[in-house]
Scaffold this motif. Structure first.
Motif, PDB file in Angstrom:
ATOM      1  N   GLU A   1       7.193   4.222  -0.029  1.00  0.00           N
ATOM      2  CA  GLU A   1       7.073   5.355   0.874  1.00  0.00           C
ATOM      3  C   GLU A   1       8.422   6.154   1.302  1.00  0.00           C
ATOM      4  OE1 GLU A   1       4.014   6.391   1.431  1.00  0.00           O
ATOM      5  OE2 GLU A   1       3.356   4.541   0.352  1.00  0.00           O
TER       6      GLU A   1
ATOM      7  N   GLU B   1       5.142   7.619   6.773  1.00  0.00           N
ATOM      8  CA  GLU B   1       4.185   6.401   7.206  1.00  0.00           C
ATOM      9  C   GLU B   1       4.566   5.134   6.494  1.00  0.00           C
ATOM     10  OE1 GLU B   1      -0.815   5.583   7.169  1.00  0.00           O
ATOM     11  OE2 GLU B   1       0.221   7.565   6.582  1.00  0.00           O
ATOM     12  N   CYS B   2       4.682   4.103   7.061  1.00  0.00           N
ATOM     13  CA  CYS B   2       4.723   2.887   6.596  1.00  0.00           C
ATOM     14  C   CYS B   2       3.280   2.567   6.232  1.00  0.00           C
ATOM     15  CB  CYS B   2       5.314   1.795   7.277  1.00  0.00           C
ATOM     16  SG  CYS B   2       5.296   0.270   6.782  1.00  0.00           S
ATOM     17  N   THR B   3       2.851   1.830   5.154  1.00  0.00           N
ATOM     18  CA  THR B   3       1.512   1.607   4.446  1.00  0.00           C
ATOM     19  C   THR B   3       1.590  -0.030   4.743  1.00  0.00           C
ATOM     20  OG1 THR B   3       2.139   1.395   2.121  1.00  0.00           O
ATOM     21  CG2 THR B   3       1.329   3.556   3.136  1.00  0.00           C
TER      22      THR B   3
ATOM     23  N   CYS C   1       2.562  -2.188   2.861  1.00  0.00           N
ATOM     24  CA  CYS C   1       2.200  -2.438   1.292  1.00  0.00           C
ATOM     25  C   CYS C   1       3.016  -4.017   0.888  1.00  0.00           C
ATOM     26  CB  CYS C   1       2.718  -1.611   0.440  1.00  0.00           C
ATOM     27  SG  CYS C   1       4.441  -1.511   0.097  1.00  0.00           S
TER      28      CYS C   1
ATOM     29  N   CYS D   1       2.638   2.665  12.218  1.00  0.00           N
ATOM     30  CA  CYS D   1       2.955   2.856  10.898  1.00  0.00           C
ATOM     31  C   CYS D   1       4.068   3.939  10.937  1.00  0.00           C
ATOM     32  CB  CYS D   1       1.680   3.471  10.207  1.00  0.00           C
ATOM     33  SG  CYS D   1       1.046   4.919  10.592  1.00  0.00           S
TER      34      CYS D   1
END
Length: 152
Positions: free
Chosen positions: A32, A51-53, A55, A126
């Motif tokens: 991201e 946005e941080c997902t 992951c 997020c």
């Protein structure tokens, strides 16, 4: 202690600064592109970039155990409203609500005016709302994990 969020999965600040060798592995691994070098070359999450997902790619890239998989679900940051919100000043704007996939941001009923209300128990932290805000009125704020049942 840095008032900006470290990458998800970060150990406590003193241990993080001790363990992190500033290799940029987590920054480079972030799909991201929301992790950046900050003061002293240590990584932080910059929600103004997107946005941080959650992951976990940053955690997987950290060989020095400054980021741990077991801490990914314990993200201690939530969106908080600061000064400058357009809706709070009578201008119709709901960019933060529209960007929030968690549906953690609501506005008072009516014409879409009034400051947004953020449900910390629904917020994942997020940062999607932060980058969407045209006046930078939102920020991530550290909370005690027990204050929120939400986990990313």
């Amino acid at each position: 202690m840095d008032s900006r969020p470290r990458p998800p999965g970060a150990v406590d600040e003193a241990l993080f600064v001790d363990r992190c060798i500033r290799c940029d592995g987590c920054v480079e691994a972030c799909p991201e592109r929301v992790l950046v070098r900050a003061d002293g070359g240590f990584p932080i999450l910059d929600p103004s970039l997107g946005e941080c997902t959650f992951c976990g790619d940053c955690v997987a890239a950290c060989a020095d155990q400054a980021l741990l998989p077991s801490l990914l679900a314990e993200w201690p940051w939530r969106a908080a409203l600061g000064a400058g919100c357009l809706s709070g000043q009578g201008v119709v704007c709901q960019a933060c609500r529209d960007a929030c996939g968690e549906r953690a941001i609501r506005f008072p009923p009516g014409a879409g005016l009034g400051a947004p209300m953020i449900d910390a128990s629904a917020c994942s932290g997020c940062g999607a709302c932060i980058g969407a805000c045209p006046t930078s009125a939102l920020r991530l704020q550290r909370i005690a994990i027990s204050q929120s049942a939400a986990s990313p």
